[in-house]
Motif scaffolding. Structure first.
Motif, short mmCIF file in Angstrom:
data_model
loop_
_atom_site.label_atom_id
_atom_site.label_comp_id
_atom_site.label_asym_id
_atom_site.label_seq_id
_atom_site.Cartn_x
_atom_site.Cartn_y
_atom_site.Cartn_z
N ASP A 111 33.37 39.81 36.85
CA ASP A 111 34.70 40.21 36.40
C ASP A 111 35.32 41.21 37.39
OD1 ASP A 111 36.68 39.76 34.45
OD2 ASP A 111 36.19 41.64 33.45
N LEU A 112 34.51 42.15 37.88
CA LEU A 112 35.00 43.11 38.87
C LEU A 112 35.42 42.41 40.16
CD1 LEU A 112 32.54 46.11 38.41
CD2 LEU A 112 35.03 46.17 38.13
N ALA A 113 34.62 41.45 40.61
CA ALA A 113 34.95 40.70 41.83
C ALA A 113 36.26 39.95 41.66
CB ALA A 113 33.82 39.75 42.18
N VAL A 145 33.72 35.26 21.26
CA VAL A 145 34.59 35.50 22.40
C VAL A 145 33.66 35.72 23.58
CG1 VAL A 145 36.39 36.94 23.41
CG2 VAL A 145 36.32 36.60 20.93
N ASP A 146 33.84 34.93 24.63
CA ASP A 146 32.98 35.02 25.80
C ASP A 146 33.73 35.69 26.95
OD1 ASP A 146 30.99 33.62 24.43
OD2 ASP A 146 31.71 31.69 25.14
N TYR A 147 32.97 36.46 27.72
CA TYR A 147 33.50 37.16 28.89
C TYR A 147 32.58 36.89 30.08
CZ TYR A 147 36.01 39.78 25.31
OH TYR A 147 36.80 40.13 24.25
N ARG A 148 33.13 37.04 31.30
CA ARG A 148 32.32 36.94 32.50
C ARG A 148 31.37 38.14 32.55
NH1 ARG A 148 37.29 36.63 34.11
NH2 ARG A 148 38.11 34.62 34.70
N PRO A 149 30.26 38.02 33.28
CA PRO A 149 29.42 39.21 33.50
C PRO A 149 30.23 40.28 34.24
CG PRO A 149 28.26 37.21 34.15
CD PRO A 149 29.68 36.81 33.85
N ALA A 162 39.73 40.59 43.77
CA ALA A 162 40.40 39.48 44.48
C ALA A 162 41.86 39.35 44.03
CB ALA A 162 39.65 38.17 44.24
N LYS A 163 42.10 39.55 42.74
CA LYS A 163 43.47 39.46 42.21
C LYS A 163 44.34 40.59 42.79
CE LYS A 163 46.12 39.15 37.95
NZ LYS A 163 46.10 39.17 36.50
N LYS A 164 43.78 41.81 42.87
CA LYS A 164 44.53 42.93 43.43
C LYS A 164 44.85 42.67 44.91
CE LYS A 164 43.19 46.83 40.56
NZ LYS A 164 42.52 48.12 40.53
N LEU A 165 43.89 42.13 45.64
CA LEU A 165 44.09 41.82 47.05
C LEU A 165 45.19 40.79 47.22
CD1 LEU A 165 43.18 42.18 49.99
CD2 LEU A 165 41.51 40.37 49.60
N GLU A 166 45.16 39.75 46.38
CA GLU A 166 46.18 38.71 46.43
C GLU A 166 47.57 39.28 46.14
OE1 GLU A 166 47.41 35.11 43.51
OE2 GLU A 166 45.31 35.08 44.16
N GLU A 167 47.65 40.15 45.13
CA GLU A 167 48.94 40.75 44.78
C GLU A 167 49.46 41.66 45.89
OE1 GLU A 167 48.14 42.64 41.04
OE2 GLU A 167 48.24 40.75 39.92
N SER A 168 48.56 42.35 46.57
CA SER A 168 48.98 43.26 47.64
C SER A 168 49.48 42.50 48.88
CB SER A 168 47.85 44.20 48.02
OG SER A 168 46.83 43.50 48.69
N GLN A 169 49.06 41.25 49.02
CA GLN A 169 49.47 40.43 50.18
C GLN A 169 50.78 39.71 49.95
OE1 GLN A 169 46.01 37.98 50.80
NE2 GLN A 169 44.96 39.57 51.98
N ARG A 170 51.33 39.83 48.77
CA ARG A 170 52.61 39.14 48.47
C ARG A 170 53.77 39.89 49.03
NH1 ARG A 170 51.70 37.41 42.24
NH2 ARG A 170 50.03 35.97 42.62
#
Length: 182
Positions: A168-170, A160-164, A174-182
């Motif tokens: 992953d934090l970045a 199972v591979d994950y981002r560094p 970005a996802k939280k920022l996008e959700e807050s702008q909706r």
């Protein structure tokens, strides 16, 4: 004695990390013990197939699965995934002595998808199906066109591979920022 498990590597992850949903790739190996004689030491650890399998034909047919497809045909009827569409990154089949080894990787898989694909490829290895039959089964998007589902014996999650962590934090930020702008 408990089942043997070995930890080979570990890395610190951030709060909010989810081992299932943060994965960017999963890799599976399926082992088929291909000989007429019954299994001894490999019993419970591989699928025993007595008929000689053509691993080359199986590998050629496995390429039909690579890419982005609707895998409804190869999905368990009780699968809870929101969509049957998945992108299979790689799928190889090779012979190693008396073993036929199938390996595949993708960001995610449907319930029973790997076992369903391997069971279908067994039909190709026996000469009962062709790569074109696999293509037609995939295109049918109907479970009744699937070959047999391979048994659980022989299926292994190999990675199972994950981002560094920083990446992953970045992405999470970005996802939280996008959700807050909706």
């Amino acid at each position: 004695q408990p089942d043997p498990v070995v930890l080979l590597d570990c890395a610190e992850k951030h709060e909010g990390f989810d081992s299932r949903f943060s994965a960017i790739r999963r890799s599976y190996r399926y082992r088929i013990f291909n000989r007429p004689a019954r299994l001894t030491f490999e019993r419970g650890l591989a699928w025993h197939v007595k008929a000689e399998l053509d691993a080359g034909a199986m590998n050629d047919a496995a390429q039909e699965f690579v890419g982005h497809h609707d895998f409804t045909t190869f999905r368990h009827s009780k699968c809870q995934a929101k969509s049957p569409e998945k992108t299979l990154e790689a799928f190889t089949v090779r012979r190693e002595g008396q073993f036929v080894i199938a390996e595949c990787s993708s960001r995610s898989f449907l319930h029973n998808q790997v076992r369903s694909m391997v069971g279908t490829l067994k039909l190709v290895g026996e000469g009962k199906w062709t790569a074109q039959d696999v293509r037609a089964a995939l295109a049918a998007r109907d479970r009744k066109f699937c070959g047999p589902v391979a048994p659980a014996d022989g299926l292994y999650l190999t990675g199972v591979d994950y981002r560094p962590k920083d990446e992953d934090l970045a992405k999470a930020k970005a996802k939280k920022l996008e959700e807050s702008q909706r």
